[in-house]
Design a protein around this motif. Structure first.
Motif, PDB file in Angstrom:
ATOM      1  N   UNK A   7       0.828  -1.199   0.000  1.00 16.22           N
ATOM      2  CA  UNK A   7       0.000   0.000   0.000  1.00 16.22           C
ATOM      3  C   UNK A   7       0.860   1.245   0.000  1.00 16.22           C
ATOM      4  N   UNK A   8       0.321   2.312  -0.544  1.00 20.46           N
ATOM      5  CA  UNK A   8       1.058   3.576  -0.582  1.00 20.46           C
ATOM      6  C   UNK A   8       0.106   4.745  -0.382  1.00 20.46           C
ATOM      7  N   UNK A   9       0.665   5.849   0.039  1.00 23.21           N
ATOM      8  CA  UNK A   9      -0.123   7.059   0.234  1.00 23.21           C
ATOM      9  C   UNK A   9       0.780   8.273   0.159  1.00 23.21           C
ATOM     10  N   UNK A  10       0.204   9.418  -0.093  1.00 23.67           N
ATOM     11  CA  UNK A  10       0.987  10.651  -0.144  1.00 23.67           C
ATOM     12  C   UNK A  10       0.157  11.809   0.372  1.00 23.67           C
ATOM     13  N   UNK A  11       0.836  12.883   0.676  1.00 23.79           N
ATOM     14  CA  UNK A  11       0.180  14.121   1.076  1.00 23.79           C
ATOM     15  C   UNK A  11       0.840  15.249   0.304  1.00 23.79           C
ATOM     16  N   UNK A  12       0.159  15.736  -0.709  1.00 22.31           N
ATOM     17  CA  UNK A  12       0.648  16.838  -1.522  1.00 22.31           C
ATOM     18  C   UNK A  12      -0.062  18.099  -1.036  1.00 22.31           C
ATOM     19  N   UNK A  13       0.648  19.002  -0.374  1.00 26.68           N
ATOM     20  CA  UNK A  13       0.002  20.191   0.209  1.00 26.68           C
ATOM     21  C   UNK A  13      -0.767  21.001  -0.824  1.00 26.68           C
ATOM     22  N   UNK A  14      -1.763  21.713  -0.336  1.00 28.75           N
ATOM     23  CA  UNK A  14      -2.702  22.394  -1.236  1.00 28.75           C
ATOM     24  C   UNK A  14      -2.215  23.742  -1.742  1.00 28.75           C
ATOM     25  N   UNK A  15      -1.250  24.349  -1.082  1.00 32.30           N
ATOM     26  CA  UNK A  15      -0.813  25.688  -1.477  1.00 32.30           C
ATOM     27  C   UNK A  15       0.147  25.596  -2.657  1.00 32.30           C
ATOM     28  N   UNK A  16      -0.251  26.160  -3.793  1.00 25.84           N
ATOM     29  CA  UNK A  16       0.565  26.147  -4.996  1.00 25.84           C
ATOM     30  C   UNK A  16       1.372  27.446  -5.077  1.00 25.84           C
ATOM     31  N   UNK A  17       2.667  27.307  -5.293  1.00 34.39           N
ATOM     32  CA  UNK A  17       3.555  28.459  -5.411  1.00 34.39           C
ATOM     33  C   UNK A  17       4.264  28.366  -6.760  1.00 34.39           C
ATOM     34  N   UNK A  18       3.977  29.313  -7.642  1.00 40.09           N
ATOM     35  CA  UNK A  18       4.568  29.296  -8.983  1.00 40.09           C
ATOM     36  C   UNK A  18       5.846  30.116  -8.994  1.00 40.09           C
ATOM     37  N   UNK A  19       6.596  30.009 -10.074  1.00 40.40           N
ATOM     38  CA  UNK A  19       7.820  30.795 -10.196  1.00 40.40           C
ATOM     39  C   UNK A  19       7.533  32.295 -10.178  1.00 40.40           C
ATOM     40  N   UNK A  20       6.370  32.671 -10.674  1.00 40.65           N
ATOM     41  CA  UNK A  20       6.005  34.095 -10.684  1.00 40.65           C
ATOM     42  C   UNK A  20       5.923  34.674  -9.276  1.00 40.65           C
ATOM     43  N   UNK A  21       5.657  33.814  -8.301  1.00 43.90           N
ATOM     44  CA  UNK A  21       5.544  34.285  -6.919  1.00 43.90           C
ATOM     45  C   UNK A  21       6.881  34.739  -6.345  1.00 43.90           C
ATOM     46  N   UNK A  22       7.979  34.521  -7.080  1.00 51.50           N
ATOM     47  CA  UNK A  22       9.302  34.945  -6.617  1.00 51.50           C
ATOM     48  C   UNK A  22       9.766  36.229  -7.296  1.00 51.50           C
ATOM     49  N   UNK A  23       8.902  36.829  -8.115  1.00 51.10           N
ATOM     50  CA  UNK A  23       9.328  37.982  -8.914  1.00 51.10           C
ATOM     51  C   UNK A  23       9.754  39.177  -8.065  1.00 51.10           C
ATOM     52  N   UNK A  24       9.206  39.301  -6.860  1.00 53.40           N
ATOM     53  CA  UNK A  24       9.539  40.448  -6.010  1.00 53.40           C
ATOM     54  C   UNK A  24      10.606  40.126  -4.967  1.00 53.40           C
ATOM     55  N   UNK A  25      11.203  38.931  -5.065  1.00 54.21           N
ATOM     56  CA  UNK A  25      12.259  38.552  -4.117  1.00 54.21           C
ATOM     57  C   UNK A  25      13.550  39.303  -4.428  1.00 54.21           C
ATOM     58  N   UNK A  26      14.267  39.636  -3.393  1.00 54.09           N
ATOM     59  CA  UNK A  26      15.566  40.306  -3.534  1.00 54.09           C
ATOM     60  C   UNK A  26      16.661  39.261  -3.373  1.00 54.09           C
TER      61      UNK A  26
END
Length: 351
Positions: A7-26
């Motif tokens: 048997x197998x199972x996983x937990x893929x968290x629900x919050x999606x973070x795209x590369x665009x979300x890093x555009x304002x990073x310094x």
């Protein structure tokens, strides 16, 4: 006696973070200086090299043991077993439970003890412990479970990989875009016919031990005593290409398998180009080229969730949720990983 996955199972968290979300990073360099390229250029080059376009972060009220518990529940349900029949619970991680907006690791009690408690298992003969082995931790946990079963010390084990790497990254380090959160779990039990055929583990701790380490923020104004995950990317890339294919070959040769028998390679995913190069070098050792579709990838949308990556890939394929990939009875799978330590491991498995 052998070990098979039931048997197998996983937990893929629900919050999606795209590369665009890093555009304002310094993003800064190791000396705290501003990088020469624009953030858009940095992100574009990052995606071209790693293949990562998105990743998943755990909700703020979740920690790694919560993800591990959810993956375990799914695996237990998938296996159709009574959790009181488990002899071992082995949890692979690197940083324990890290609360949101903190940097402190919490491993007291162990994550395995926490998972056992959350599952409500009362049996004291169910032994729960953690394993720290870098990104190859889940594979090493599977190798240990196999040893328990083959020796007669256990009949059934739960092996988990869980991590919240998003909680230990330096936001001023462009490598922070690699990391993600998640958990994967497998239930294994004794079998006379199929299962783990061979395995190989290696630890390189002389010149290589600090290729992944904890270090200060690249922002020199931040508290220098607060540490974050850091890596020597070029060193790791060169190390992986020179050492991982040989370990994979050693594993296959030990099992007496012809390379043409391998149906899938489930490899740790931190960098798409690196993984492709590893697999090509592995096949080159046999004067072959890798077949199309041999290496299922999730890094594009899930990022690098460390110990959770490989069991998550396995679970998605086993449940028919990874398009273009499936496991059939009798298939030979090769699992392989490389990570902090520096550690390498692999095992061959017959479905």
């Amino acid at each position: 006696m052998n070990m098979r996955i039931i048997g197998s199972g996983s937990c893929i968290p629900e919050i999606k973070v795209s590369n665009k979300d890093f555009e304002n990073h310094n993003f800064l360099d190791v000396n705290g200086g501003t990088l020469h390229h624009s953030t858009d250029t940095i992100i574009g080059k990052f995606a071209a090299i790693t293949g990562i376009e998105g990743r998943r972060y755990a909700p703020s009220h979740f920690v790694a043991s919560d993800l591990a518990f959810t993956a375990s529940e799914n695996a237990i349900e998938n296996a159709g077993i009574d959790w009181e029949t488990l002899d071992y619970i082995i949890v692979a991680h690197n940083f324990g439970d890290v609360q949101h907006n903190t940097i402190q690791s919490d491993i007291l009690p162990s994550l395995a003890s926490r998972v056992k408690n959350k599952l409500g298992i009362k049996n004291p003969d169910c032994v729960a412990y953690d394993i720290l082995f870098g990104c190859p931790g889940w594979i090493e946990g599977m190798i240990q479970a196999n040893a328990y079963i083959r020796s007669g010390m256990a009949r059934r084990c739960l092996v988990i990989g869980a991590e919240t790497l998003s909680r230990v990254v330096d936001v001023h380090d462009r490598d922070s875009m690699i990391y993600s959160d998640g958990a994967g779990a497998t239930i294994v039990e004794a079998s006379e016919f199929v299962g783990m055929l061979s395995h190989k583990s290696r630890s390189y701790t002389y010149d290589e031990f600090n290729y992944l380490h904890f270090g200060s923020s690249y922002n020199l104004e931040n508290d220098p005593d607060v540490r974050y995950i850091k890596m020597l990317g070029r060193k790791i890339y060169e190390f992986a290409l020179s050492q991982v294919p040989a370990a994979m070959k050693s594993c296959i040769d030990q099992a007496g398998i012809d390379i043409s028998q391998i149906k899938k390679i489930l490899i740790h995913q931190a960098n798409e180009k690196m993984d492709e190069a590893i697999v090509h070098r592995f096949y080159k050792l046999y004067n072959r080229l890798p077949p199309a579709g041999i290496m299922p990838m999730t890094i594009h949308e899930l990022g690098n969730s460390s110990v959770a990556t490989i069991p998550t890939v396995y679970d998605l394929i086993a449940r028919g949720e990874k398009e273009g990939h499936e496991f059939r009875e009798g298939d030979i799978l090769l699992f392989a990983s490389v990570g902090a330590g520096m550690n390498i491991n692999a095992f061959a498995y017959k479905v």
